[in-house]
Design a protein around this motif. Structure first.
Motif, mmCIF file in Angstrom:
data_model
loop_
_atom_site.group_PDB
_atom_site.id
_atom_site.type_symbol
_atom_site.label_atom_id
_atom_site.label_comp_id
_atom_site.label_asym_id
_atom_site.label_seq_id
_atom_site.Cartn_x
_atom_site.Cartn_y
_atom_site.Cartn_z
ATOM 1 N N PHE A 1 0.808 -1.223 0.000
ATOM 2 C CA PHE A 1 0.000 0.000 0.000
ATOM 3 C C PHE A 1 0.844 1.276 0.000
ATOM 4 O O PHE A 1 0.354 2.346 -0.351
ATOM 5 N N GLY A 2 2.102 1.182 0.384
ATOM 6 C CA GLY A 2 2.970 2.362 0.375
ATOM 7 C C GLY A 2 3.740 2.565 -0.909
ATOM 8 O O GLY A 2 4.567 3.481 -1.013
ATOM 9 N N LYS B 291 -4.903 -7.038 -9.668
ATOM 10 C CA LYS B 291 -6.220 -7.320 -9.088
ATOM 11 C C LYS B 291 -6.543 -6.347 -7.955
ATOM 12 O O LYS B 291 -7.682 -5.877 -7.823
ATOM 13 N N LEU B 292 -5.538 -6.032 -7.136
ATOM 14 C CA LEU B 292 -5.751 -5.102 -6.034
ATOM 15 C C LEU B 292 -6.136 -3.718 -6.546
ATOM 16 O O LEU B 292 -6.917 -3.003 -5.909
ATOM 17 N N GLN B 293 -5.579 -3.333 -7.695
ATOM 18 C CA GLN B 293 -5.868 -2.020 -8.260
ATOM 19 C C GLN B 293 -7.356 -1.838 -8.567
ATOM 20 O O GLN B 293 -7.844 -0.707 -8.612
ATOM 21 N N CYS B 294 -8.056 -2.929 -8.770
ATOM 22 C CA CYS B 294 -9.474 -2.865 -9.150
ATOM 23 C C CYS B 294 -10.415 -2.842 -7.949
ATOM 24 O O CYS B 294 -11.632 -2.694 -8.107
ATOM 25 N N GLU C 150 -9.326 8.052 4.600
ATOM 26 C CA GLU C 150 -8.727 8.352 3.295
ATOM 27 C C GLU C 150 -8.231 7.045 2.673
ATOM 28 O O GLU C 150 -7.104 6.617 2.926
ATOM 29 N N ARG C 151 -9.073 6.431 1.848
ATOM 30 C CA ARG C 151 -8.724 5.097 1.345
ATOM 31 C C ARG C 151 -8.699 5.035 -0.175
ATOM 32 O O ARG C 151 -9.038 4.019 -0.778
ATOM 33 N N ASP C 152 -8.295 6.118 -0.790
ATOM 34 C CA ASP C 152 -8.070 6.106 -2.241
ATOM 35 C C ASP C 152 -6.647 5.600 -2.485
ATOM 36 O O ASP C 152 -5.712 6.369 -2.673
ATOM 37 N N VAL C 153 -6.505 4.301 -2.442
ATOM 38 C CA VAL C 153 -5.177 3.678 -2.492
ATOM 39 C C VAL C 153 -4.699 3.555 -3.937
ATOM 40 O O VAL C 153 -5.417 3.032 -4.791
ATOM 41 N N VAL C 154 -3.491 4.038 -4.187
ATOM 42 C CA VAL C 154 -2.860 3.920 -5.504
ATOM 43 C C VAL C 154 -1.699 2.930 -5.373
ATOM 44 O O VAL C 154 -0.792 3.135 -4.561
ATOM 45 N N ILE C 155 -1.755 1.863 -6.164
ATOM 46 C CA ILE C 155 -0.709 0.823 -6.087
ATOM 47 C C ILE C 155 -0.077 0.667 -7.472
ATOM 48 O O ILE C 155 -0.611 -0.055 -8.324
#
Length: 283
Positions: A74-75, A95-98, A130-135
């Motif tokens: 996540f970082g 897959k996580l990106q979706c 704040e959970r707009d995670v960019v991976i």
């Protein structure tokens, strides 16, 4: 407070934290380049690591990801350097990106048993609202292994698999006789299980390393060689006994206690339970 510890001339690590399931992060520092290990479970975690490194005047040149679990990736967007991962780790990050990380989506995946309640709770605690995670996807992938010379010290990154995550890789520093195993030795946390087949394959790969110290991502202190070999031997014994006694708890426990010449610890009893979960789930 998580501290950055200089373990040796070439190795520094940020301690893990159980509060929000932050794994250990590490830096392998050569005279020419530096390899970082894992990206952390949030931007805050990543920045804590990077800011600590700055105090030692260290900047990373590459970042290696041990596997795809959220707390290790996540970082990623905070690291402006090439990212190295097994090709299947890259596939899993896609897959996580979706996915959505909103409460409703997390809770649905917990109900579907595609995510653990433990991870959902820690994602909420670590990220807040704040959970707009960019991976970002890794830039460099490998099939089996890859090695690199950092200048005076080298690293071997190798895919080992295992029940915790099939894409798990380890990082070995031969000059230091140090192995970073990530989460590879842990059980499958979705089903709290080990399988005998995957465990024995994993042990076969891990026991070839000539090491003095082993780092696990969520263990506060590294394992000595004796502790590491003990852990591998107990896993191997339970795997073999699970097959031998066809998942009979009493027989497995009695034989393991005989081999160890003592009563079993709580961790060993729990490990037997995890193997039984895997055995009965597969039969």
């Amino acid at each position: 407070m998580q501290n950055l510890i200089r373990f040796s001339e070439h190795i520094l690590f940020l301690e893990p934290s159980h509060e929000t399931d932050r794994p250990l992060l590490a830096a392998i520092v050569g005279s020419e380049r530096t390899l970082l290990i894992d990206a952390g479970n949030s931007l805050r975690h990543a920045n804590l690591f990077l800011n600590h490194l700055k105090t030692f005047n260290i900047q990373g040149d590459w970042l290696a990801i041990t596997h795809h679990d959220w707390d290790h990736v996540f970082g990623l967007s905070e690291f402006k350097i090439p990212v190295i991962a097994h090709y299947s780790t890259r596939d899993e990050i896609k897959k996580l990106q979706c996915l959505s990380w909103a409460d409703e989506a997390l809770e649905q995946r917990v109900r579907d048993k595609t995510q653990t309640s433990f991870s959902a709770i820690n994602i909420k605690k670590e990220l807040g609202n704040e959970r707009d995670v960019v991976i970002p996807l890794p830039n460099i992938t490998y099939m089996v292994q890859m090695s690199m010379d950092l200048g005076g010290v080298s690293c071997l990154i190798e895919h080992v698999g295992g029940d915790h995550a099939y894409d798990s890789s380890v990082v070995y520093i031969p000059e230091e006789k140090v192995l970073f195993v990530g989460d590879a030795m842990y059980a499958n946390t979705k089903t709290w299980s080990y399988t005998t087949e995957n465990t024995l394959k994993l042990i076969h790969k891990l026991e070839k390393y000539d090491l003095e110290v082993c780092f696990l991502s969520h263990q506060e202190k590294p394992l000595t060689k004796a502790e590491y070999l003990h852990e591998l031997n107990v896993l191997r014994d339970i795997a073999v006994l699970t097959e031998k006694f066809k998942g009979d708890r009493k027989s497995i426990s009695e034989e393991l206690a005989n081999r160890l010449a003592r009563s079993l610890s709580e961790d060993e009893i729990e490990t037997i339970d995890f193997f039984l979960n895997g055995f009965h789930g597969a039969t």
